[in-house]
Motif scaffolding. Sequence first.
Motif, short mmCIF file in Angstrom:
data_model
loop_
_atom_site.label_atom_id
_atom_site.label_comp_id
_atom_site.label_asym_id
_atom_site.label_seq_id
_atom_site.Cartn_x
_atom_site.Cartn_y
_atom_site.Cartn_z
N ASN A 89 0.84 -1.23 0.00
CA ASN A 89 0.00 0.00 0.00
C ASN A 89 0.86 1.27 0.00
O ASN A 89 0.41 2.34 -0.42
CB ASN A 89 -1.02 0.00 1.14
N PHE A 90 2.12 1.18 0.43
CA PHE A 90 3.01 2.36 0.38
C PHE A 90 3.37 2.71 -1.07
O PHE A 90 3.55 3.88 -1.41
CB PHE A 90 4.27 2.12 1.23
N THR A 91 3.47 1.66 -1.90
CA THR A 91 3.72 1.92 -3.33
C THR A 91 2.51 2.65 -3.92
O THR A 91 2.65 3.64 -4.66
CB THR A 91 3.96 0.60 -4.08
N ILE A 92 1.31 2.16 -3.54
CA ILE A 92 0.08 2.81 -4.04
C ILE A 92 0.03 4.26 -3.56
O ILE A 92 -0.17 5.20 -4.34
CB ILE A 92 -1.18 2.07 -3.53
N GLY A 93 0.24 4.46 -2.25
CA GLY A 93 0.19 5.80 -1.66
C GLY A 93 1.17 6.75 -2.33
O GLY A 93 0.82 7.87 -2.71
N ASN A 94 2.42 6.29 -2.52
CA ASN A 94 3.44 7.15 -3.13
C ASN A 94 3.13 7.44 -4.59
O ASN A 94 3.39 8.55 -5.08
CB ASN A 94 4.82 6.52 -2.98
N THR A 95 2.56 6.42 -5.29
CA THR A 95 2.21 6.67 -6.70
C THR A 95 1.10 7.73 -6.78
O THR A 95 1.13 8.62 -7.63
CB THR A 95 1.72 5.35 -7.37
N LEU A 96 0.14 7.65 -5.83
CA LEU A 96 -0.92 8.67 -5.81
C LEU A 96 -0.34 10.05 -5.53
O LEU A 96 -0.74 11.04 -6.14
CB LEU A 96 -1.98 8.30 -4.76
N PHE A 97 0.66 10.10 -4.62
CA PHE A 97 1.32 11.38 -4.34
C PHE A 97 2.00 11.91 -5.61
O PHE A 97 1.96 13.11 -5.90
CB PHE A 97 2.38 11.22 -3.24
N TYR A 98 2.61 10.99 -6.34
CA TYR A 98 3.29 11.39 -7.58
C TYR A 98 2.26 11.98 -8.55
O TYR A 98 2.47 13.06 -9.12
CB TYR A 98 4.00 10.17 -8.21
N PHE A 101 14.46 9.87 -2.84
CA PHE A 101 13.95 9.80 -4.21
C PHE A 101 12.67 10.63 -4.35
O PHE A 101 12.51 11.43 -5.29
CB PHE A 101 13.69 8.31 -4.54
N MET A 102 11.78 10.48 -3.36
CA MET A 102 10.52 11.23 -3.39
C MET A 102 10.77 12.73 -3.27
O MET A 102 10.12 13.53 -3.94
CB MET A 102 9.60 10.79 -2.23
N CYS A 103 11.73 13.11 -2.39
CA CYS A 103 12.04 14.55 -2.19
C CYS A 103 12.54 15.17 -3.50
O CYS A 103 12.15 16.28 -3.86
CB CYS A 103 13.08 14.74 -1.10
N VAL A 104 13.42 14.44 -4.21
CA VAL A 104 13.99 14.98 -5.45
C VAL A 104 12.88 15.18 -6.48
O VAL A 104 12.76 16.24 -7.11
CB VAL A 104 15.10 14.04 -6.00
N LEU A 105 12.03 14.13 -6.62
CA LEU A 105 10.94 14.24 -7.60
C LEU A 105 9.98 15.39 -7.24
O LEU A 105 9.62 16.20 -8.09
CB LEU A 105 10.14 12.93 -7.63
N ALA A 106 9.59 15.44 -5.96
CA ALA A 106 8.66 16.49 -5.52
C ALA A 106 9.29 17.86 -5.78
O ALA A 106 8.62 18.77 -6.28
CB ALA A 106 8.33 16.32 -4.04
N GLY A 107 10.59 17.98 -5.46
CA GLY A 107 11.30 19.25 -5.67
C GLY A 107 11.21 19.69 -7.12
O GLY A 107 10.94 20.86 -7.42
N PHE A 108 11.38 18.71 -8.05
CA PHE A 108 11.31 19.04 -9.47
C PHE A 108 9.94 19.64 -9.82
O PHE A 108 9.84 20.68 -10.48
CB PHE A 108 11.58 17.77 -10.30
N PHE A 109 8.88 18.98 -9.33
CA PHE A 109 7.54 19.48 -9.65
C PHE A 109 7.24 20.81 -8.98
O PHE A 109 6.56 21.66 -9.56
CB PHE A 109 6.47 18.44 -9.26
N TYR A 110 7.78 21.04 -7.75
CA TYR A 110 7.55 22.33 -7.09
C TYR A 110 8.20 23.45 -7.88
O TYR A 110 7.62 24.53 -8.04
CB TYR A 110 8.12 22.31 -5.65
N VAL A 111 9.41 23.20 -8.40
CA VAL A 111 10.10 24.24 -9.17
C VAL A 111 9.29 24.58 -10.42
O VAL A 111 9.05 25.75 -10.74
CB VAL A 111 11.54 23.78 -9.55
N TRP A 112 8.82 23.53 -11.10
CA TRP A 112 7.98 23.72 -12.31
C TRP A 112 6.77 24.59 -11.95
O TRP A 112 6.46 25.58 -12.62
CB TRP A 112 7.56 22.33 -12.81
N GLN A 113 6.12 24.20 -10.84
CA GLN A 113 4.93 24.90 -10.36
C GLN A 113 5.21 26.38 -10.10
O GLN A 113 4.49 27.26 -10.56
CB GLN A 113 4.54 24.22 -9.04
N ILE A 114 6.30 26.62 -9.38
CA ILE A 114 6.65 28.01 -9.01
C ILE A 114 6.90 28.86 -10.26
O ILE A 114 6.44 30.00 -10.37
CB ILE A 114 7.88 28.04 -8.05
N LEU A 115 7.63 28.27 -11.23
CA LEU A 115 7.93 29.02 -12.46
C LEU A 115 6.65 29.38 -13.19
O LEU A 115 6.48 30.50 -13.68
CB LEU A 115 8.84 28.19 -13.37
#
Length: 481
Positions: A69-78, A129-143
């Motif tokens: 279920n952690f894989t499911i949860g993290n995929t949903l977060f992604y 791994f999750m922090c790096v991915l999230a960071g990428f999307f936050y930067v995109w969002q901010i721009l």
Amino acid sequence: MKLLLALYFFILAIIQTGLLLGIYHYYRSQNTVRPNIYWLTSLATSSLALAIFGGGIITIDDISRPEFNFTIGNTLFYIAAVSQALFCQSLNRDVSKATKIILGISAVLFLFIFEYLRNTSTFETRTAFMCVLAGFFYVWQILEIRLKRKSSPSSQLIYLQYASSAELFFAIGRLTILLIGALSIKQVEQIPQILILFTIAQLVMNTLSYIAIGSYWAEQIAFSSFKSNQENQEIKVLLRERETLIASLLKANKTASTGALSAAIAHELNQPLGASSLNIQFLQKKLSEGQLNPELEKEIFATLLSDNQRAAGIIRSLRSIFSDDKVGSSKIDLAELIEVVLNITKPEITAKSIQIVLSVEPHLLVQANRGEIQQVLLNLVNNAIQALITSSQPFKKLMIEARHVEGGVLLTVADNGDGIPESLQNQLFELLSSTKTSGMGLGLWLCKHIITRHGGSIEFVPNDSGGAKFIVTLPDAIELA
Ligand code: ADP
């Protein structure tokens, strides 16, 4: 500790679900300014992921080897992070099909990668791994938000940018703790307090960013209803102006049609007046000569009376055109109206040897504005006369028919002139559509306007025996607006 952490996740999941339900209601009720589908998807997947995590934390035993279920949860977060970034992009430009496909595939890939990491790597690696991915999307969002703010100065966009920046800050913070901490975590209790604090803070900021997007949308709705109110006002003003314009055109057309007829009418009036004046002179002469016998006297007075009545009749017919009848309806007899119009146009009809063919049922009562319906009839008859004058037809005929039909009356004005070319037929009732050098192209347009106002209809059909035919229908009784 586990319970407290799970509680945080549940609380945030409940807040986000509440937000989602509230927005979904509006999503269904709004047609124009709908909440963005990416935002809804992001919120739905994020709240579900939070709930799955909450449940997962309570039952987890070894955090370095969590359940599926952690894989499911993290995929949903992604998916939530991708959708939120797409929402921000959609504020500036459409999301291309290619982007959607690539990110859709990336979500499936993510599921496999995370599942692999769940089985092979540590808690720290997965979190990093999750922090790096999230960071990428936050930067995109901010721009994207920064770009949008240039064209739309909304305070909600500023809050959204702050919340996204804070998310980025906490994601980087978590990554730094993991990198410098050299941790080896197996139990929930082993997670450093600072890491928990940063994780919860990141999730709270994430919830705040959803709220900011919700407020931005509410702002858009308020702005659009303000705008539509303003547009409504403008439309009202335009409608009022249109009514005033039409009223002046009605008046102008009255003047134009009567002006064109005035010479002929003067000629018609001159006849009885001239005859009366001759008869009076004759009477004076006979009186002065003392030669007036009772028979001659009776004859002269009878002629004088008839000429007088003729002149009075012409004037009566004219009065309805010259008088400025206010809009208002009364019961009018169409047969009588036809007679009035034929009286007005009689000089032209006689002069051009036009034969009148009448088929008018008696008691054709309609509830209408007398002056306006008379004007329609006069326009149609005048048009027919002018068409007949220019036609080479040796036997010129003007046919007027009026009869009862179901729910109202039908009036047709037809002539056997040259008819109307097909190219003109489509725009016949349009303003300024005329083939005459002296014409204004106003008559038929006004006819249509008047008849429509009376709840009726007017149409052109080619006349069976050549020429043009206009068919007017009027309802039995209608109150004018
Ligand atoms: P106007 O008479 O000022 O041109 P109208 O709107 O009354 O404006 O008529 C528009 C045009 O329709 C006329 O110019 C004429 O070409 C055509 N038309 C109208 N009635 C007839 C008719 N009975 N026969 C032939 N043409 C007609």
